[in-house]
Design a protein around this motif. Sequence first.
Motif, PDB file in Angstrom:
ATOM      1  N   SER A 190      13.051  -9.070  -0.772  1.00 26.17           N
ATOM      2  CA  SER A 190      11.623  -8.775  -0.784  1.00 26.17           C
ATOM      3  C   SER A 190      10.939  -9.256   0.493  1.00 26.17           C
ATOM      4  N   GLY A 191      11.421 -10.357   1.077  1.00 26.49           N
ATOM      5  CA  GLY A 191      10.814 -10.850   2.308  1.00 26.49           C
ATOM      6  C   GLY A 191      10.958  -9.874   3.463  1.00 26.49           C
ATOM      7  N   GLN A 192      12.101  -9.173   3.517  1.00 19.27           N
ATOM      8  CA  GLN A 192      12.290  -8.164   4.564  1.00 19.27           C
ATOM      9  C   GLN A 192      11.282  -7.027   4.407  1.00 19.27           C
ATOM     10  N   LEU A 193      11.045  -6.607   3.184  1.00 19.73           N
ATOM     11  CA  LEU A 193      10.075  -5.542   2.944  1.00 19.73           C
ATOM     12  C   LEU A 193       8.662  -6.030   3.242  1.00 19.73           C
ATOM     13  N   LEU A 194       8.380  -7.274   2.873  1.00 17.98           N
ATOM     14  CA  LEU A 194       7.053  -7.831   3.121  1.00 17.98           C
ATOM     15  C   LEU A 194       6.765  -7.913   4.618  1.00 17.98           C
ATOM     16  N   SER A 195       7.743  -8.337   5.410  1.00 18.79           N
ATOM     17  CA  SER A 195       7.520  -8.456   6.857  1.00 18.79           C
ATOM     18  C   SER A 195       7.305  -7.091   7.489  1.00 18.79           C
ATOM     19  N   ARG A 196       7.934  -6.049   6.943  1.00 17.15           N
ATOM     20  CA  ARG A 196       7.705  -4.700   7.467  1.00 17.15           C
ATOM     21  C   ARG A 196       6.286  -4.214   7.168  1.00 17.15           C
ATOM     22  N   ALA A 197       5.735  -4.656   6.055  1.00 22.61           N
ATOM     23  CA  ALA A 197       4.393  -4.208   5.668  1.00 22.61           C
ATOM     24  C   ALA A 197       3.288  -5.045   6.305  1.00 22.61           C
ATOM     25  N   THR A 198       3.648  -6.142   6.967  1.00 20.78           N
ATOM     26  CA  THR A 198       2.611  -7.016   7.536  1.00 20.78           C
ATOM     27  C   THR A 198       2.801  -7.165   9.043  1.00 20.78           C
ATOM     28  N   SER A 199       3.706  -8.038   9.460  1.00 23.61           N
ATOM     29  CA  SER A 199       3.832  -8.337  10.891  1.00 23.61           C
ATOM     30  C   SER A 199       4.276  -7.125  11.701  1.00 23.61           C
ATOM     31  N   ASP A 200       5.187  -6.320  11.159  1.00 23.68           N
ATOM     32  CA  ASP A 200       5.630  -5.133  11.900  1.00 23.68           C
ATOM     33  C   ASP A 200       4.494  -4.135  12.077  1.00 23.68           C
ATOM     34  N   MET A 201       3.655  -4.000  11.058  1.00 22.70           N
ATOM     35  CA  MET A 201       2.504  -3.095  11.163  1.00 22.70           C
ATOM     36  C   MET A 201       1.563  -3.551  12.276  1.00 22.70           C
ATOM     37  N   PHE A 202       1.311  -4.848  12.339  1.00 16.93           N
ATOM     38  CA  PHE A 202       0.436  -5.382  13.376  1.00 16.93           C
ATOM     39  C   PHE A 202       1.024  -5.121  14.763  1.00 16.93           C
ATOM     40  N   THR A 203       2.343  -5.298  14.898  1.00 19.72           N
ATOM     41  CA  THR A 203       2.995  -5.073  16.184  1.00 19.72           C
ATOM     42  C   THR A 203       2.838  -3.618  16.629  1.00 19.72           C
ATOM     43  N   MET A 204       3.028  -2.676  15.716  1.00 22.10           N
ATOM     44  CA  MET A 204       2.907  -1.266  16.076  1.00 22.10           C
ATOM     45  C   MET A 204       1.471  -0.896  16.432  1.00 22.10           C
ATOM     46  N   ARG A 205       0.508  -1.416  15.668  1.00 20.30           N
ATOM     47  CA  ARG A 205      -0.886  -1.100  15.963  1.00 20.30           C
ATOM     48  C   ARG A 205      -1.294  -1.663  17.317  1.00 20.30           C
ATOM     49  N   LEU A 206      -0.904  -2.898  17.610  1.00 25.06           N
ATOM     50  CA  LEU A 206      -1.267  -3.504  18.882  1.00 25.06           C
ATOM     51  C   LEU A 206      -0.629  -2.750  20.050  1.00 25.06           C
ATOM     52  N   PHE A 207       0.581  -2.237  19.846  1.00 25.50           N
ATOM     53  CA  PHE A 207       1.227  -1.456  20.915  1.00 25.50           C
ATOM     54  C   PHE A 207       0.416  -0.202  21.226  1.00 25.50           C
ATOM     55  N   LEU A 208      -0.028   0.504  20.190  1.00 28.04           N
ATOM     56  CA  LEU A 208      -0.816   1.715  20.413  1.00 28.04           C
ATOM     57  C   LEU A 208      -2.163   1.405  21.063  1.00 28.04           C
ATOM     58  N   ALA A 209      -2.691   0.219  20.780  1.00 21.29           N
ATOM     59  CA  ALA A 209      -4.018  -0.122  21.291  1.00 21.29           C
ATOM     60  C   ALA A 209      -3.983  -0.581  22.741  1.00 21.29           C
ATOM     61  N   PHE A 210      -2.944  -1.291  23.160  1.00 21.44           N
ATOM     62  CA  PHE A 210      -2.966  -1.897  24.494  1.00 21.44           C
ATOM     63  C   PHE A 210      -1.737  -1.578  25.335  1.00 21.44           C
ATOM     64  N   PRO A 211      -0.526  -1.994  24.961  1.00 20.72           N
ATOM     65  CA  PRO A 211       0.624  -1.753  25.842  1.00 20.72           C
ATOM     66  C   PRO A 211       0.866  -0.274  26.139  1.00 20.72           C
ATOM     67  N   LEU A 212       0.721   0.602  25.133  1.00 24.13           N
ATOM     68  CA  LEU A 212       0.939   2.032  25.379  1.00 24.13           C
ATOM     69  C   LEU A 212      -0.015   2.544  26.453  1.00 24.13           C
ATOM     70  N   VAL A 213      -1.290   2.190  26.307  1.00 26.50           N
ATOM     71  CA  VAL A 213      -2.299   2.646  27.267  1.00 26.50           C
ATOM     72  C   VAL A 213      -1.966   2.159  28.669  1.00 26.50           C
ATOM     73  N   PHE A 214      -1.597   0.892  28.784  1.00 30.52           N
ATOM     74  CA  PHE A 214      -1.399   0.343  30.126  1.00 30.52           C
ATOM     75  C   PHE A 214      -0.020   0.648  30.697  1.00 30.52           C
ATOM     76  N   LEU A 215       0.933   1.021  29.866  1.00 36.54           N
ATOM     77  CA  LEU A 215       2.172   1.558  30.426  1.00 36.54           C
ATOM     78  C   LEU A 215       1.878   2.849  31.188  1.00 36.54           C
ATOM     79  N   ILE A 216       0.992   3.671  30.613  1.00 33.48           N
ATOM     80  CA  ILE A 216       0.606   4.926  31.283  1.00 33.48           C
ATOM     81  C   ILE A 216      -0.293   4.641  32.476  1.00 33.48           C
ATOM     82  N   VAL A 217      -1.350   3.839  32.258  1.00 36.07           N
ATOM     83  CA  VAL A 217      -2.342   3.583  33.304  1.00 36.07           C
ATOM     84  C   VAL A 217      -1.719   2.844  34.491  1.00 36.07           C
ATOM     85  N   ASN A 218      -0.969   1.777  34.206  1.00 40.68           N
ATOM     86  CA  ASN A 218      -0.410   0.992  35.298  1.00 40.68           C
ATOM     87  C   ASN A 218       0.606   1.785  36.111  1.00 40.68           C
TER      88      ASN A 218
END
Length: 609
Positions: A136-164
């Motif tokens: 259950s802990g593996q599923l819980l981490s996918r629904a919490t910390s992994d979600m945050f990681t993906m959202r933050l990537f779309l918000a900042f690193p993705l943009v600046f990989l293109i821009v930079n």
Amino acid sequence: MATVAPTLCAMATNQTPVPVHRSTVRSLLRLWPYAREIRWRIAGSVTAALIASGSVLVVPLVLRAIVDGPIADHDLHALWPLAGVLLLLGLAEAGLFGVRRVLVARPLARVEQAMRGDLYAKLQRLPVSFHDRWPSGQLLSRATSDMFTMRLFLAFPLVFLIVNSLVFLTGTVLMFTLDWRLGLITLLPTVPLVMLTRHFEGKYATLARRAQDQNGDLATVIEESILGIRILKAFGRHRTMAERFRQQARELRGTELAKADQLANLWAVIVGLPEIALGFALALGAVRVADDELTAGTLVAFLSTALALRWPVESLGWLLAYANEAATATDRFFEVMDEPEHADQPSGHPAEADRGIRFSDVRFRYPDAPADSPDLLCGIDLHIRSGETMALVGATGSGKTTLTALLPRLYEATGGRITLDGTDIRDIPRQRLRELVSVAFEEPTLFSATVRENVLMGSPGADDGRLAAALATAQAGFVEGLPAGADTQVGEQGLSLSGGQRQRLALARAVVGEPGFLVLDDPLSALDVHTESLVEQALRRVLGSTTALVVAHRPSTVLLADRVAVLDQGRIVAVGTHQELLQSSPVYRELMSGQSGAPAAPALEGSPA
């Protein structure tokens, strides 16, 4: 009936599957279906960041104009307009970066919400065999910390990989335009940097995946420790569990330090090599200015451009690291989303005329059982007539609970067929099947909700009258003494209640919907003798209007049934009334007496004929 005794299939250990290796780009592209809905917002964010970063490259040109113009001519009046241009460029840069964040913040929160909702819905649809395999802990981490990681990537690193990347290309062209010799020296580190980043990406991706999996394992330990705190304290094992936690925390710390070490090495080279190249370019530029081959303003503009490109270059290590983090988080998310669901497929068999529940040559083995192991259930043939209550008895581990789990399709039979009133359960949509078949498990599970909400999970549309009737059937009169009656919160797992109280609420949940088919897996095991007797009396009225399969471990529970089926070594070896089986089945006599080779137990008073 002579049968070959099969050994029981071992349950799989809670381990996540070995991840399939994909490139970072291929993994991240799987986010596109979710990001597509806000593609214009992302495009707007990229445009705003690109213009803001592009304004930085205009600054060196303004500086060249200042150095070669007002400063060289000692004209202070001409300096102020150019200084005003620098101020406006700075304000524009700050404002555009603010616009970039506003454009994507709220939409990306919706994307994260949609992904988390899809993951949760998927977990509800996946078969029980999936949840048997995954901690259950593996599923819980996918629904919490992994979600945050993906959202933050779309918000900042993705943009600046293109821009930079675009800013770096534009800045490179500008440097070559200002002076191609200095530009060539500055770009000399490019080749070793590309080779280094490719080497870094592979190692860092492996470490990132390991860290995320270890984080899931750590979450599992925490969850188990909290849910099992009474057991840990009762047996004095809290120190053992704490040591287990510390060990896994140390492993996670080691992996995170290894990630930091990789990133530090990369940054040292990414920052160091360009600085050395810039030093050579500065020395050569100074010599050329001294020889009047280059103006001072051009050298200042070149150096300012090179310095403006430090962020795109230095950020490369961080952006690549986060891209790998997001790629592994995406892989972990889709490992669950890609899991096959058991589709509702027609059986291809015509309906039969008989009523009730029929098991026809039903076989079952756990999905992760070794290939050479025998089936747990071997050709079950059993007919429970319409309106009849059938008790199912057998030794511990004989497969009774597994057999009852096949009826609502919590597990899928690996052979044979099961029918309800002549209709193959594979022809009944799952939602409808679970409305027809109500289940009470031996281990009652309650949720962090009120008594009312827990019981009415068995029939969300039931009124207060049916709720009261179900509680009365389960002899759950204790509910009236709770602080808020049926609206009392029972707490996580219902641990604020006794085992018998939880079991009675679980029984009430099973009968509140007045189901046509009822499966009870030893529902009275936690009750005292007096309460058990009262529940049995009330339960007889419910069983009189339904078709029921009741797993029984005690003779008193057998009295609820019209007939009894004996499960032994994966097969039904005898079916009959209690008295008939006492006379004809040695296996049944042994089960009822609790002693191997014991003489026939006397007929129980009140047992059905």
